[in-house]
Design a protein around this motif. Sequence first.
Motif, PDB file in Angstrom:
ATOM      1  N   ASP A 161     -10.778  12.163 -11.020  1.00  0.00           N
ATOM      2  CA  ASP A 161      -9.507  11.742 -10.399  1.00  0.00           C
ATOM      3  C   ASP A 161      -8.882  12.849  -9.558  1.00  0.00           C
ATOM      4  N   ASN A 162      -9.109  14.096  -9.958  1.00  0.00           N
ATOM      5  CA  ASN A 162      -8.535  15.200  -9.181  1.00  0.00           C
ATOM      6  C   ASN A 162      -9.225  15.430  -7.843  1.00  0.00           C
ATOM      7  N   TYR A 163     -10.414  14.837  -7.695  1.00  0.00           N
ATOM      8  CA  TYR A 163     -11.110  14.981  -6.409  1.00  0.00           C
ATOM      9  C   TYR A 163     -10.505  14.049  -5.341  1.00  0.00           C
ATOM     10  N   ILE A 164      -9.758  13.043  -5.780  1.00  0.00           N
ATOM     11  CA  ILE A 164      -9.183  12.074  -4.829  1.00  0.00           C
ATOM     12  C   ILE A 164      -8.013  12.733  -4.097  1.00  0.00           C
ATOM     13  N   SER A 165      -8.053  12.685  -2.762  1.00  0.00           N
ATOM     14  CA  SER A 165      -7.008  13.364  -1.992  1.00  0.00           C
ATOM     15  C   SER A 165      -6.120  12.395  -1.210  1.00  0.00           C
ATOM     16  N   PHE A 166      -6.532  11.123  -1.129  1.00  0.00           N
ATOM     17  CA  PHE A 166      -5.725  10.177  -0.338  1.00  0.00           C
ATOM     18  C   PHE A 166      -5.818   8.785  -0.946  1.00  0.00           C
ATOM     19  N   ILE A 167      -4.853   7.937  -0.622  1.00  0.00           N
ATOM     20  CA  ILE A 167      -5.040   6.495  -0.787  1.00  0.00           C
ATOM     21  C   ILE A 167      -4.635   5.826   0.522  1.00  0.00           C
ATOM     22  N   GLU A 168      -5.255   4.685   0.767  1.00  0.00           N
ATOM     23  CA  GLU A 168      -4.838   3.878   1.913  1.00  0.00           C
ATOM     24  C   GLU A 168      -3.820   2.856   1.395  1.00  0.00           C
ATOM     25  N   LEU A 169      -2.679   2.762   2.071  1.00  0.00           N
ATOM     26  CA  LEU A 169      -1.598   1.906   1.562  1.00  0.00           C
ATOM     27  C   LEU A 169      -1.881   0.418   1.759  1.00  0.00           C
ATOM     28  N   GLY A 170      -2.601   0.075   2.812  1.00  0.00           N
ATOM     29  CA  GLY A 170      -2.832  -1.346   3.109  1.00  0.00           C
ATOM     30  C   GLY A 170      -1.645  -1.932   3.851  1.00  0.00           C
ATOM     31  N   LEU A 171      -1.853  -3.084   4.480  1.00  0.00           N
ATOM     32  CA  LEU A 171      -0.832  -3.657   5.361  1.00  0.00           C
ATOM     33  C   LEU A 171       0.416  -4.108   4.613  1.00  0.00           C
ATOM     34  N   SER A 172       0.270  -4.481   3.339  1.00  0.00           N
ATOM     35  CA  SER A 172       1.394  -5.076   2.604  1.00  0.00           C
ATOM     36  C   SER A 172       2.278  -4.061   1.890  1.00  0.00           C
ATOM     37  N   ALA A 173       1.955  -2.770   2.018  1.00  0.00           N
ATOM     38  CA  ALA A 173       2.769  -1.731   1.364  1.00  0.00           C
ATOM     39  C   ALA A 173       3.187  -0.676   2.383  1.00  0.00           C
ATOM     40  N   ASP A 174       4.183   0.104   2.037  1.00  0.00           N
ATOM     41  CA  ASP A 174       4.531   1.270   2.847  1.00  0.00           C
ATOM     42  C   ASP A 174       4.899   2.421   1.907  1.00  0.00           C
ATOM     43  N   THR A 175       5.310   3.531   2.507  1.00  0.00           N
ATOM     44  CA  THR A 175       5.607   4.732   1.727  1.00  0.00           C
ATOM     45  C   THR A 175       6.713   4.494   0.698  1.00  0.00           C
ATOM     46  N   ASN A 176       7.719   3.711   1.098  1.00  0.00           N
ATOM     47  CA  ASN A 176       8.825   3.462   0.158  1.00  0.00           C
ATOM     48  C   ASN A 176       8.357   2.754  -1.095  1.00  0.00           C
ATOM     49  N   PHE A 177       7.417   1.847  -0.952  1.00  0.00           N
ATOM     50  CA  PHE A 177       6.858   1.181  -2.128  1.00  0.00           C
ATOM     51  C   PHE A 177       5.970   2.142  -2.918  1.00  0.00           C
ATOM     52  N   ALA A 178       5.018   2.765  -2.232  1.00  0.00           N
ATOM     53  CA  ALA A 178       3.984   3.538  -2.927  1.00  0.00           C
ATOM     54  C   ALA A 178       4.538   4.763  -3.652  1.00  0.00           C
ATOM     55  N   ASP A 179       5.587   5.362  -3.102  1.00  0.00           N
ATOM     56  CA  ASP A 179       6.132   6.553  -3.769  1.00  0.00           C
ATOM     57  C   ASP A 179       6.948   6.215  -5.020  1.00  0.00           C
ATOM     58  N   LYS A 180       7.004   4.942  -5.375  1.00  0.00           N
ATOM     59  CA  LYS A 180       7.610   4.595  -6.673  1.00  0.00           C
ATOM     60  C   LYS A 180       6.662   4.947  -7.826  1.00  0.00           C
ATOM     61  N   ILE A 181       5.389   5.213  -7.470  1.00  0.00           N
ATOM     62  CA  ILE A 181       4.388   5.528  -8.498  1.00  0.00           C
ATOM     63  C   ILE A 181       4.135   7.032  -8.488  1.00  0.00           C
ATOM     64  N   GLN A 182       4.442   7.658  -9.617  1.00  0.00           N
ATOM     65  CA  GLN A 182       4.436   9.118  -9.667  1.00  0.00           C
ATOM     66  C   GLN A 182       3.064   9.730  -9.386  1.00  0.00           C
ATOM     67  N   GLU A 183       2.002   9.114  -9.913  1.00  0.00           N
ATOM     68  CA  GLU A 183       0.680   9.746  -9.758  1.00  0.00           C
ATOM     69  C   GLU A 183       0.226   9.804  -8.299  1.00  0.00           C
ATOM     70  N   LEU A 184       0.908   9.051  -7.430  1.00  0.00           N
ATOM     71  CA  LEU A 184       0.526   9.060  -6.013  1.00  0.00           C
ATOM     72  C   LEU A 184       1.220  10.166  -5.221  1.00  0.00           C
ATOM     73  N   HIS A 185       2.190  10.825  -5.836  1.00  0.00           N
ATOM     74  CA  HIS A 185       2.979  11.818  -5.096  1.00  0.00           C
ATOM     75  C   HIS A 185       2.153  12.968  -4.538  1.00  0.00           C
ATOM     76  N   ARG A 186       1.094  13.341  -5.246  1.00  0.00           N
ATOM     77  CA  ARG A 186       0.293  14.483  -4.755  1.00  0.00           C
ATOM     78  C   ARG A 186      -0.676  14.075  -3.653  1.00  0.00           C
ATOM     79  N   LEU A 187      -0.853  12.771  -3.427  1.00  0.00           N
ATOM     80  CA  LEU A 187      -1.855  12.301  -2.459  1.00  0.00           C
ATOM     81  C   LEU A 187      -1.288  12.138  -1.050  1.00  0.00           C
ATOM     82  N   THR A 188      -2.190  12.226  -0.063  1.00  0.00           N
ATOM     83  CA  THR A 188      -1.858  11.874   1.319  1.00  0.00           C
ATOM     84  C   THR A 188      -1.946  10.361   1.446  1.00  0.00           C
ATOM     85  N   PHE A 189      -0.985   9.758   2.108  1.00  0.00           N
ATOM     86  CA  PHE A 189      -1.042   8.316   2.357  1.00  0.00           C
ATOM     87  C   PHE A 189      -1.671   8.065   3.726  1.00  0.00           C
TER      88      PHE A 189
END
Length: 410
Positions: A161-189
Motif C-alpha cells: 500500500d505504501n508503494y501507491i502514490s496516486f489515485i484517479e478520482l474519476g468523473l463522479s468525484a472531485d477533491t472536496n469529496f475525496a479528501d474526506k477520506i484520511q488515507e488519501l491525504h498523502r496521495l496525488t489526485f
Amino acid sequence: MIINADLHIHSRFSGATSEKMNIETISKEAPRKGVDVVATGDCLHSGWLKEIRQCKVVDHGTFELNNTRFILSTEVEDQKRVHHLLYFSNLSSVIDFKERIKSRSKNLETDGRPNVAMGGEELAEIAKDLDILIGPAHAFTPWTAMYAYHTSLKDCYGDLDNYISFIELGLSADTNFADKIQELHRLTFLTNSDCHSPHPVRLAREFNRFEVKDITYEEIKKAILRINGNKPILNVGLPPQEGKYHESACISCFTHYSLEEAQRRRWKCACGKRIKKGVKDRINEMSDYKETIHPDHRPQYIHLIPLAEIITKAVGQRTPFTATVKARWEQLVKAFGSEINVLIDVDIKDISKVTSPAITEAIQAFREKRVIIKPGGGGQYGQIELPNPGNNLLRVSMKPKDKQTILTDY
Ligand SMILES: [Zn+2]
Ligand SMILES: [Zn+2]
C-alpha cells in the motif's frame, strides 16, 4: 514550466471505443483542447504499441506526434474487477510487465484493457519490481473500482500500500469529496478523461496541470511523486454531478435514491432492477471527516463543463454530436487557440465578437457558475441546463401536439 496532461484514455483496441482513437487523431485533437501530454492507454496491446512506435522518440519513455507528447500507460482489470492505472518508464518495462502477467491473462492481445487473474498486491509487487507507477483508476465507481470491493488501500494492495502514490478520482468525484477520506491525504489526485472517443466532449474533459522542467515521462513521474520541486498545480474536471455514477440510482430506469432509501429497499428499484451505489454515497459512507480537510500539498480543483456541451444547450440541440455544434466549436477554438482558453481565459467581449449572443451568454453563465446540473447516476451522465434559456433564445414550436420544441439562435 506548466503543462496540461490527460493521463487516461483508451485506444481503438479497447472494447466499446471509437475507430477514431488512433494516434494521429488523438495527437491532433489534444492541442485543440489545450492539452500537451496524453498517456497512451492500452500500451500492452501489440497493435497499439505499433502505432505508438510510429511517433518521434523524445526519450526512452516519451514520444511525440504533431506536437503532442505521449507517455506509456495502460489500465488493467484484476481478479476482483478492480481497475488499476499503470505508467511505464520505457518500452522494455512494458515488455517485461507483459511477460510477467502473460500466463494470467487470456485477452492480452485482444483487448486494450486486459483482465488479469491477479490481486492488487500481486500487481503492485510486479509494478514495484519494474519501476512502474500503479494506482486505482476511477477509485469510487460502483462496478470496477477499488472502493467498490475494498475498504482501504491496504485491503486492496496489502503490504504494498505504501508503494501507491496516486489515485484517479474519476468523473463522479472531485477533491472536496475525496479528501474526506484520511488515507488519501498523502496521495496525488489525478483527474483524467478515461475517454473512448476523441470528440471534444470526451477527450481531456478532465486533465491535470503539472509544474515540470521538461515535457517527459521522468518529469511527469516526479510531479506525481511531488519531488524535486515538480508537482500537480491544478486538477481540472467535470462538476462531479455530471458523472455517470454520482448519485445512487437504478441501472435500468435511472430513478435516483437516497442512501437510506436504497438500503431500505435492499438496492432493488421499484422497477425490479438493481440500484447502484453512487460515488457521493460511497465516499460519505467511508468519510473520516464531516467537513473536508485538504492536506497542504493539494492543488485547487477547477470544474469545467466541455465547451461543446455548453454550445449544445445554447443553440438548442439535443446532443453535442451535430454539425451545428461542431461548426460553432471549431469557430471558437480556431479564433482563440484552444478550448481551455475559450472557457476560462479569453475576455468575454472578444468571445462575443466571434460567436452568437446565445453562446456568449452560455459561456458567461458557465464562468459565473450559473449553469444548472441535474445529477447523474446508475450509468447515466448528469444533464446541464442553462439558466433562463428564454433570454437569448427564441422558442419555436415545431409540433405543438407532442410538445416537441427546438430552440433557435437569434
Ligand atoms: Zn476503468
Ligand atoms: Zn428502476
